[in-house]
Design a protein around this motif. Structure first.
Motif, mmCIF file in Angstrom:
data_model
loop_
_atom_site.group_PDB
_atom_site.id
_atom_site.type_symbol
_atom_site.label_atom_id
_atom_site.label_comp_id
_atom_site.label_asym_id
_atom_site.label_seq_id
_atom_site.Cartn_x
_atom_site.Cartn_y
_atom_site.Cartn_z
ATOM 1 N N HIS A 92 -5.072 4.955 -4.704
ATOM 2 C CA HIS A 92 -5.435 5.940 -3.679
ATOM 3 C C HIS A 92 -4.470 5.735 -2.521
ATOM 4 N N LEU A 93 -3.886 6.808 -2.048
ATOM 5 C CA LEU A 93 -2.942 6.697 -0.937
ATOM 6 C C LEU A 93 -3.599 6.009 0.253
ATOM 7 N N GLY A 94 -2.884 5.040 0.810
ATOM 8 C CA GLY A 94 -3.354 4.353 2.006
ATOM 9 C C GLY A 94 -4.365 3.248 1.753
ATOM 10 N N CYS A 95 -4.733 2.978 0.506
ATOM 11 C CA CYS A 95 -5.729 1.942 0.192
ATOM 12 C C CYS A 95 -5.098 0.813 -0.625
ATOM 13 N N ARG A 96 -5.505 -0.402 -0.307
ATOM 14 C CA ARG A 96 -5.043 -1.552 -1.086
ATOM 15 C C ARG A 96 -5.709 -1.542 -2.453
ATOM 16 N N ARG A 97 -4.932 -1.857 -3.481
ATOM 17 C CA ARG A 97 -5.479 -1.975 -4.836
ATOM 18 C C ARG A 97 -6.087 -3.357 -5.001
ATOM 19 N N THR A 98 -7.250 -3.418 -5.608
ATOM 20 C CA THR A 98 -7.909 -4.677 -5.900
ATOM 21 C C THR A 98 -8.155 -4.769 -7.398
ATOM 22 N N GLY A 99 -8.387 -5.969 -7.855
ATOM 23 C CA GLY A 99 -8.654 -6.169 -9.271
ATOM 24 C C GLY A 99 -8.935 -7.625 -9.552
ATOM 25 N N VAL A 116 0.857 -1.187 0.000
ATOM 26 C CA VAL A 116 0.000 0.000 0.000
ATOM 27 C C VAL A 116 0.893 1.236 0.000
ATOM 28 N N THR A 117 0.655 2.132 -0.933
ATOM 29 C CA THR A 117 1.420 3.379 -0.976
ATOM 30 C C THR A 117 0.895 4.332 0.091
ATOM 31 N N GLN A 118 1.807 4.796 0.936
ATOM 32 C CA GLN A 118 1.457 5.751 1.992
ATOM 33 C C GLN A 118 1.914 7.147 1.579
ATOM 34 N N ALA A 119 1.182 8.146 1.998
ATOM 35 C CA ALA A 119 1.530 9.535 1.675
ATOM 36 C C ALA A 119 2.935 9.852 2.174
ATOM 37 N N GLY A 120 3.753 10.423 1.296
ATOM 38 C CA GLY A 120 5.095 10.840 1.649
ATOM 39 C C GLY A 120 6.119 9.730 1.745
ATOM 40 N N SER A 121 5.747 8.504 1.395
ATOM 41 C CA SER A 121 6.665 7.378 1.523
ATOM 42 C C SER A 121 7.053 6.849 0.146
ATOM 43 N N VAL A 122 8.250 7.194 -0.277
ATOM 44 C CA VAL A 122 8.756 6.698 -1.555
ATOM 45 C C VAL A 122 8.927 5.180 -1.484
ATOM 46 N N SER A 162 7.181 2.934 0.170
ATOM 47 C CA SER A 162 5.924 2.205 0.007
ATOM 48 C C SER A 162 5.439 2.277 -1.442
ATOM 49 N N ALA A 163 5.668 3.394 -2.120
ATOM 50 C CA ALA A 163 5.291 3.514 -3.535
ATOM 51 C C ALA A 163 6.118 2.551 -4.381
ATOM 52 N N GLU A 164 7.416 2.459 -4.059
ATOM 53 C CA GLU A 164 8.279 1.530 -4.781
ATOM 54 C C GLU A 164 7.853 0.085 -4.533
ATOM 55 N N ALA A 165 7.443 -0.240 -3.307
ATOM 56 C CA ALA A 165 6.996 -1.594 -2.982
ATOM 57 C C ALA A 165 5.739 -1.948 -3.767
ATOM 58 N N GLU A 166 4.808 -1.011 -3.872
ATOM 59 C CA GLU A 166 3.586 -1.274 -4.646
ATOM 60 C C GLU A 166 3.918 -1.453 -6.124
ATOM 61 N N LEU A 167 4.800 -0.638 -6.635
ATOM 62 C CA LEU A 167 5.198 -0.742 -8.040
ATOM 63 C C LEU A 167 5.900 -2.074 -8.317
ATOM 64 N N ARG A 168 6.773 -2.515 -7.400
ATOM 65 C CA ARG A 168 7.437 -3.819 -7.551
ATOM 66 C C ARG A 168 6.410 -4.945 -7.579
ATOM 67 N N GLU A 169 5.394 -4.834 -6.721
ATOM 68 C CA GLU A 169 4.363 -5.862 -6.686
ATOM 69 C C GLU A 169 3.573 -5.902 -7.997
ATOM 70 N N ILE A 170 3.292 -4.750 -8.569
ATOM 71 C CA ILE A 170 2.594 -4.696 -9.860
ATOM 72 C C ILE A 170 3.469 -5.306 -10.951
ATOM 73 N N PHE A 171 4.761 -5.014 -10.953
ATOM 74 C CA PHE A 171 5.669 -5.606 -11.936
ATOM 75 C C PHE A 171 5.726 -7.125 -11.790
#
Length: 129
Positions: free
Chosen positions: A84-91, A28-34, A36-45
């Motif tokens: 959305h910051l702080g929310c798990r992505r579903t699909g 989950v990407t958290q506000a201000g946390s690079v 966590s954004a990188e972790a979410e992007l790695r998971e998508i890859f």
């Protein structure tokens, strides 16, 4: 399982089968946390790589070993929950193929069996597949 059947007069019987599984990312990407954004992007890859590998594997099993389909498509769709910051992505992850309608249930079973074999470690992705 949702099943919809449409019957049209055709020379050869042909059916389209779509098997859809829900998914939820763990990162989950958290506000201000690079980080966590990188972790979410790695998971998508990783998800996208797994989708391509799974498609190749199912083509091998359903087309080359069983000879019952011409092609198999596997796709992920995260558009149900845009970022959305702080929310798990579903699909969803969907597996689709066209076959003789009389063989659809057998091929769905073969697909879910192969997924179970991969999940349990009984089968593995290798250089050959």
């Amino acid at each position: 399982i949702v099943r919809e059947e449409v019957h049209l007069k055709m020379v050869d019987p042909k059916g389209s089968t779509l098997v859809v599984f829900p998914l939820q990312l763990s990162a989950v990407t958290q506000a201000g946390s690079v980080e966590s954004a990188e972790a979410e992007l790695r998971e998508i890859f990783r998800l996208r790589l797994l989708v391509r590998m799974l498609e190749t594997r199912l083509i091998e099993v359903l087309r080359f070993k069983r000879g019952q389909v011409y092609s198999v498509s596997v796709a992920d769709d995260l558009s149900h929950a845009p970022p959305h910051l702080g929310c798990r992505r579903t699909g969803t992850v969907s597996i689709g193929f066209e076959c003789d309608p009389a063989e659809a249930d057998e091929l769905i079973e073969a697909t879910t069996t192969e997924l179970s074999r991969l999940r349990s470690g009984e089968a593995a992705f290798t250089a050959e597949n």
